[in-house]
Structures are given as C-alpha cells and as structure tokens.
Design a protein around this motif. Structure first.
Motif, PDB file in Angstrom:
ATOM      1  N   ARG A 163       0.840  -1.190   0.000  1.00  0.00           N
ATOM      2  CA  ARG A 163       0.000   0.000   0.000  1.00  0.00           C
ATOM      3  C   ARG A 163       0.880   1.248   0.000  1.00  0.00           C
ATOM      4  N   LEU A 166      -0.131   4.114   2.450  1.00  0.00           N
ATOM      5  CA  LEU A 166       0.171   3.918   3.863  1.00  0.00           C
ATOM      6  C   LEU A 166       1.664   4.066   4.138  1.00  0.00           C
ATOM      7  N   LEU A 189       3.946   1.119  10.614  1.00  0.00           N
ATOM      8  CA  LEU A 189       2.682   0.701  10.013  1.00  0.00           C
ATOM      9  C   LEU A 189       1.837  -0.096  10.999  1.00  0.00           C
ATOM     10  N   HIS A 194      -2.004  -0.956  10.474  1.00  0.00           N
ATOM     11  CA  HIS A 194      -1.881  -1.615   9.169  1.00  0.00           C
ATOM     12  C   HIS A 194      -0.595  -2.450   9.149  1.00  0.00           C
ATOM     13  N   SER A 272      -0.723  -3.740   4.863  1.00  0.00           N
ATOM     14  CA  SER A 272       0.103  -2.743   4.183  1.00  0.00           C
ATOM     15  C   SER A 272       1.134  -3.378   3.270  1.00  0.00           C
TER      16      SER A 272
END
Length: 445
Positions: A163, A166, A189, A194, A272
């Motif tokens: 991601r 993120l 993260l 995430h 993530s």
C-alpha cells in the motif's frame, strides 16, 4: 526403500488413493481404452485452476476445443487446486490410471520414474525458440540422467504488493526495497493499525517468500552439488530477521494463514504489505479500482547478499508412462508452447513464458502497463526451488513439508533460538536425504 514405499510411509499415498480411485471409476464408466462413447479418441488433462480466470476461459473454450477438432480428439480438462495436485498425482501412479497429461505447479522430480522423457520435444522447442529459462528447466531436468521430466510453458514471479499510500503516510518516500526497510517502516505501520503480512504458515506464498528471505541473506538449502548447507550463519541471520518482523511488524494470525489469507489481508484494506503473484492486484483492479490505485508492485525485497526468490509457481506438463495416448499427449504439450503468445496475453502478465523466444516483443508487452513493467526483469531475481542446484526429490519434500516456514515460525514464537532453528532445519533436511537415498533418486549426486 523406493519412492512408492516412502510415500506410503509418509501417509501421502493413502490420502491420494481415494482421489485416484474416483478418477479410475469415472474413467471406466465413461470410456474404454481412452475412447468415448462415439468411438472418438479422448485425451485427459489435469492441471491447476489458474489464478487469472480469463486464462482458463481461453484454455478450456478456445485452445482445447480448437486443438481437439484439429486432431480428431476429445480433450477433457480437469482443474484442481494447488494443494490437491500432488496427492492426485500420487494416487494416479498407485492406480496406474487417471489421465494422460498432468501439469504440475512445481517441480515433479519425485515422479521422474513415472513420467515419459520429453527431451525430444524439449530440444526441438529450444532449437526453435532458444533455451528454456533456468527458472523452469532447473525444475524439470535431471542432469544426472539427462531426462526431461516435463515441459514448462510458464512460471510465475512472487512479487511485493504494498500500500503505497500507507507507506508514504508513515515515512514519506519509503518503499519495501529491502528486508531492513520492511522492519523499519513496518514498526510504524503496525502502530498505525496496518501491519505487515508475511505468512509463516503451511501455504504456498509463505513457503516461497521465506525461502526468498533465506536466499536474500545468502542462505541456501543445498549447494550446486546437492550437499546440505542450510545450517549456517546466514540462516541464523535470516531467522533472526524473521523473528523481529513477526514480533515488531505483524500479528499472530500470520502463523495460521492459508492460501487465500494474504489476498484477503491486502484486499480487505487491513494490510500494508503482502507477498503474492500479481493476481492479487489484478483482483483489486477488477473489484476495487480505488484500492488498486494505491497498491504498488515491486520485486521481492533484497537482503545483505542478494535479491533472489523462487518462482511462485512453475507449470510443468508431464506425460504419464501409463498413458495410452503418449504421442498425442506430447503433441498437445508442444502445441501449447507454440501458442505461447496468446497464452501470455490471456494470463494478464501473470505468466512469464518459459520459452521467452516464443513470445514476440515480450519486453514491449510489459512496457504497455508501466505498473507491471518491472516484471520483464524477473529472470534476474527469480530462481528455482533447489537453487543454486537443480530441483530434486529431496528439495520437493522440503518444500512439500513446509520445513522453511516451520523453522521461521518456531523461532518467531520463541520455541527455538535462531541458532537452534538453523540446526533443526538441517536435521530435518538430512532426514529426508536419508529417506530418499539421494545417490539413486535426487538429481545432484
């Protein structure tokens, strides 16, 4: 102990026989001597269900039908899941019936004695298109016996799906280029809610990704000669990094992941980072275009030594010795390679052709989709199971028994220290070496 005795002892044969028995019964009920009720020849094919639906649609509804009409044959195709294929194959061998063409999704070296040598069409195809890439050939060719156990049409790179939004939020400009990057940014993260998703379970993606983590630190299960080399400082370093990732960037659920877990983890917006083929991002493009826009793709992470990860899938088409349609089966496989260009297109860049010379303007095809263009460099960072040697019966069993994920999980939860994990892995591998009698069965003796 021969291979079949070993499989019986391992309990594999017993679980597979019911599958083969069902296939044999169906075969007896529907045909006699591979002929259908209208006296037409029948060619039976078993292969994995493709992760790109459009590929199976082309294969089943176009290639197979057109090939059958051209050759006066009815082609029956059965699609099975990755996890079911090896038990089915073992059952077929026990029953000496089931199908003619069997496509393995990973090295078939444990079945070398049961399949036809396809070196004739392999050499013919190499004369036409250039060498088969080593990522595939090292999974099917036995340099000791010089036998081609099959022909590979494609292999699949494992890549990083992450991601980008993120990662940018917690550390602007960051990306998972190295395992150290993943540990550093993954801590942030996880605090954001995430976490990182790197399976340490008995599933395909965990197996491939963690073998890649070992390779990144310079650890290998065997050397070029097939000698066991896994108990090393490099293995200890990789296991240490894996434990840190688990404790600092992930959640306990990754210890029990199955084949679809990392897909759900990333597509459900929780994750993530996940290591998978590009198919997970293709699913997002179809079902959640907004999410797909923030899923970035890149090669597997590098370590202090290299960036090198086994192929996620290596498709190897084999012909059983018990087939009554051996010549026809060989022609089917050869003609599938000749259709490589269309197969590549239908695979949506998921398949990397084992014979790249069979696909015109291969690099240009990748360049048409910038997000996926890096895949044209996959031969630089993808290896075969058994790297740096060839795949063999022992490396197959290491892979099928998920020894590498088990070692990582045991260290991650603190059951073993990294040093103990390295030694445990060596002992487990050596058990398989002894049981298979490498000098007679494995490739690299």
């Amino acid at each position: 102990m021969n291979r079949r005795d070993f499989l019986k002892k391992a309990g594999i044969l017993a679980s597979a026989v019911p599958l083969a028995a069902c296939a044999a019964k169906a075969q007896q009920e529907t045909e006699t001597e591979t002929r259908s009720s209208n006296n037409q020849n029948v060619l039976k094919v078993v292969q994995q269900k493709h992760f790109i639906a459009g590929y199976d649609q082309w294969f089943d509804e176009e290639f197979v039908i057109n090939w059958g009409e051209k050759n006066g044959v009815k082609v029956e195709v059965t699609h099975a899941s990755f996890g079911d294929l090896f038990p089915i194959a073992t059952g077929f061998v026990a029953m000496q019936t089931g199908c003619d063409v069997f496509a393995f999704p990973s090295p078939p070296m444990a079945f070398e004695d049961d399949v036809v040598d396809l070196s004739d069409i392999g050499k013919e195809l190499e004369n036409s298109f250039g060498p088969m890439l080593p990522q595939a050939k090292n999974c099917l060719y036995n340099p000791q016996t010089q036998k081609w156990t099959g022909i590979s049409d494609h292999w699949v790179p494992l890549v990083t799906n992450w991601r980008s939004d993120l990662w940018e939020e917690v550390e602007p400009g960051s990306s998972p280029q190295t395992w150290d990057d993943i540990l550093r940014v993954g801590r942030k993260l996880k605090r954001l809610g995430h976490p990182i998703g790197l399976g340490m379970s008995t599933d395909l993606d965990s197996n491939i990704a963690l073998n890649g983590l070992l390779n990144a630190y310079g650890s290998v299960i065997q050397d070029e000669k097939g000698l066991v080399t896994v108990n090393s400082a490099e293995t200890v370093a990789a296991l240490t990094l894996g434990a840190a990732l688990y404790k600092e960037t992930m959640q306990p659920e990754i210890l029990a992941w199955n084949a679809s877990s990392n897909n759900q983890f990333l597509l459900g917006s929780k994750g993530s980072f996940a290591m998978n083929a590009v198919s997970v991002t293709r699913v997002a493009e179809k079902n959640d275009p907004d999410l797909a826009k923030v899923i970035a793709l890149s090669p597997p992470p590098a370590g202090p030594v290299q960036r090198m990860t086994p192929a996620n899938v290596v498709s190897v088409y084999t012909v059983w010795k018990f087939s009554k349609q051996i010549d026809l089966a060989k022609q089917f496989i050869k003609d599938l390679i000749l259709a490589a260009e269309t197969a590549f297109q239908k695979g949506e860049l998921y398949n990397y052709p084992s014979f790249p010379g069979a696909v015109k303007n291969l690099e240009a095809a990748y360049d048409k989709e910038p997000k996926y263009a890096f895949l044209k460099t996959a031969p630089e960072w993808v290896c075969n199971v058994g790297y740096p040697g060839n795949a063999n019966a022992v490396t197959n069993e290491i892979f099928d028994n998920y020894l590498v994920p088990k070692a990582f999980s045991l260290v991650a939860i603190g059951t073993l220290t990294p040093e103990e994990g390295s030694l445990w892995l060596e002992k487990e591998v050596n058990k398989l070496v002894a049981r298979w009698n490498v000098r007679n069965i494995a490739n690299n003796s």
